[in-house]
Design an enzyme around this catalytic site. Structure first.
Site, PDB file in Angstrom:
ATOM      1  N   VAL A 126       0.854  -1.187   0.000  1.00  0.00           N
ATOM      2  CA  VAL A 126       0.000   0.000   0.000  1.00  0.00           C
ATOM      3  C   VAL A 126       0.891   1.238   0.000  1.00  0.00           C
ATOM      4  O   VAL A 126       1.815   1.343   0.801  1.00  0.00           O
ATOM      5  CB  VAL A 126      -0.936   0.031   1.225  1.00  0.00           C
ATOM      6  CG1 VAL A 126      -1.858   1.245   1.155  1.00  0.00           C
ATOM      7  CG2 VAL A 126      -1.754  -1.245   1.311  1.00  0.00           C
ATOM      8  N   ASP A 246     -13.697 -10.729   9.039  1.00  0.00           N
ATOM      9  CA  ASP A 246     -12.303 -10.519   9.452  1.00  0.00           C
ATOM     10  C   ASP A 246     -12.171  -9.262  10.301  1.00  0.00           C
ATOM     11  O   ASP A 246     -11.275  -8.442  10.096  1.00  0.00           O
ATOM     12  CB  ASP A 246     -11.400 -10.433   8.219  1.00  0.00           C
ATOM     13  CG  ASP A 246      -9.931 -10.727   8.550  1.00  0.00           C
ATOM     14  OD1 ASP A 246      -9.684 -11.406   9.561  1.00  0.00           O
ATOM     15  OD2 ASP A 246      -9.052 -10.287   7.796  1.00  0.00           O
TER      16      ASP A 246
END
Length: 469
Positions: A126, A246
């Site tokens: 990222v 999650d």
């Protein structure tokens, strides 16, 4: 992977030994050096096709562990490295998403240079970038719209499926407590996603990163409320129910005002419809957060998310990780260690994060502990719905009955300090007596006893800054 550590600049210096004794660079750096991006034909992370392993962009080793499937065949990305898979899945794109070219994003992130790296995980890296406010063209750093650009290592079907899930869910789900997906890039083998930039990074960093200032109580409850609203939207308000699957501290991102937003929808699953109570699926998630009935049976429901929320709420209350093998025996699993104390109005104070130093609401802490106990019920049917969790949390950030001014809390702190001192001197207390070398002596209370832990000095909780550069 989630871009869970956006606010962190990191240095990756990992290397691995070749068979001939030399060193081979791995991770983002080798990709950046030779390709100018984080894309490669071979992943440097051995990811299970049915589990998740994240590499954190800090020097601390990740404590998150993948949930092992109940019954499955584990495959490595290396198996698919010899050729690029052919994907036939249909890409569902929402109209409001912007379509970027690879060169646009390469320039927006300054050629994916190391200084722009925000984090790295099992499925890519990222980077921080800058684009036009209402377009796709790159702009000068510090101008236009700041974004987080997540790349994908095309090594297998699993990574591509997660990428598709992100586009599908975040492209159509719009809510203040879900991170906003700005756009995407699909060009040759390149798969990239562009998100809004979250300047304060992840909840995980604020709770557990070494050297970080403790989050004030009101901020913790604000974050818990925001995250709960995000889950409640997915379960109750979305056009079709969505199970997040999650939920954990690294996937809760914070904007400049500490508003919580859920990120990383790679494992999200559409919920059951009609009379069905669950969907059956392979077990995926993270140890310590996954609901026990889901791990055992593969039956996934919205109550699985509620359990995970209870774990995160407990982490916020205690300042401890869900799984921590560095703790003493009996304290490795946070839920099992804390569960006996959650229903006890006196002993639960002892499990609260000591870094709060009494700067928390007594009523708020009691309510939060009771709520965590309900969310962590072994019986899924006994857990509350997330909309009920939201209603319980709403008043908690604004309660002002600070424990530091409570006589009971001061007494408890004094007892804790005395117990610590006795432990250092080889003395243990037992039923109102002091025991030294096996011989009981009557305990004498001292009016001049310490009012706080001898290793801590009370000071005001830090105030969050209005902005963070």
């Amino acid at each position: 992977m989630g871009f869970a550590h956006q606010a962190e600049k990191v240095e990756k210096k990992s290397s691995r030994k070749k068979k001939d004794g030399g060193e081979e660079e791995t991770g983002c750096w080798v990709k950046l050096r030779f390709m100018g991006s984080c894309m490669s034909s071979r992943s440097r992370v051995d990811n299970s096709m049915s589990g998740r392993t994240e590499r954190k962009p800090t020097k601390e080793k990740s404590r998150d562990q993948p949930v092992v499937p109940v019954s499955s065949t584990t495959g490595s990305n290396a198996e698919s490295a010899s050729s690029t898979p052919k994907f036939s899945e249909e890409l569902k794109v929402a109209l409001q998403l912007r379509k970027f070219t690879f060169i646009d994003l390469k320039l927006a992130t300054r050629n994916f240079r190391p200084e722009s790296l925000l984090g790295e995980g099992g499925f890519g890296c990222v980077f921080k970038g800058w684009i036009e406010e209402n377009g796709t063209a790159p702009v000068k750093p510090g101008t236009g719209l700041t974004v987080a650009v997540k790349t994908l290592n095309i090594d297998g079907l699993q990574g591509h499926k997660e990428w598709l899930a992100e586009v599908d869910f975040l492209g159509k789900l719009l809510h203040p407590n879900l991170v906003k997906l700005v756009g995407y890039c699909i060009e040759d083998d390149h798969r990239l996603l562009v998100y809004e930039f979250m300047p304060r990074g992840s909840l995980e960093n604020h709770l557990f990163r070494r050297g970080s200032l403790p989050l004030p109580w009101s901020i913790r409850m604000k974050i818990a409320l925001g995250a709960a609203k995000g889950l409640a939207f997915l379960h109750e308000e979305a056009e079709r129910p969505v199970i997040y699957r999650d939920f954990k501290t690294s996937n809760v991102l914070l904007d400049a005002d500490y508003n919580a937003k859920l990120s990383d929808f790679g494992l999200a699953k559409e919920g059951p419809e009609g009379d069905k109570t669950h969907v059956s699926t392979r077990v995926m998630g993270t140890y310590g957060y996954a609901a026990p009935e889901y791990v055992m049976t593969g039956h996934l429901s919205s109550k699985s998310d509620v359990y995970s929320f209870g774990v995160v709420l407990l982490e916020m209350l205690t300042g401890r990780r869900s799984m921590d093998k560095n703790r003493p025996n009996g304290e490795h699993n946070l839920v099992e260690w804390a569960r006996p104390h959650l229903g006890d109005k006196r002993s639960f104070f002892r499990i609260l994060d000591p870094r709060l130093e009494g700067h928390f609401s007594v009523k708020g802490a009691q309510k939060a502990a009771q709520l965590a106990a309900q969310c962590l019920s072994r019986d899924p049917k006994a857990r509350p719905r997330m909309i009920e969790v939201v209603e319980t949390l709403k008043p908690l950030p604004n309660l002002k009955d600070m424990a530091s001014s409570s006589y009971y809390f001061q007494t408890m702190q004094s007892d804790r300090a005395r117990s610590n001192l006795n432990a250092k001197n080889g003395i243990r207390t037992q039923a109102g007596f002091v025991v030294r070398n096996g011989q009981p002596l009557r305990s004498l209370s001292s009016s001049n006893g310490p009012q706080a832990s001898p290793s801590q000095h009370p000071h005001p909780s830090p105030k969050p800054k209005a902005k963070e550069s």
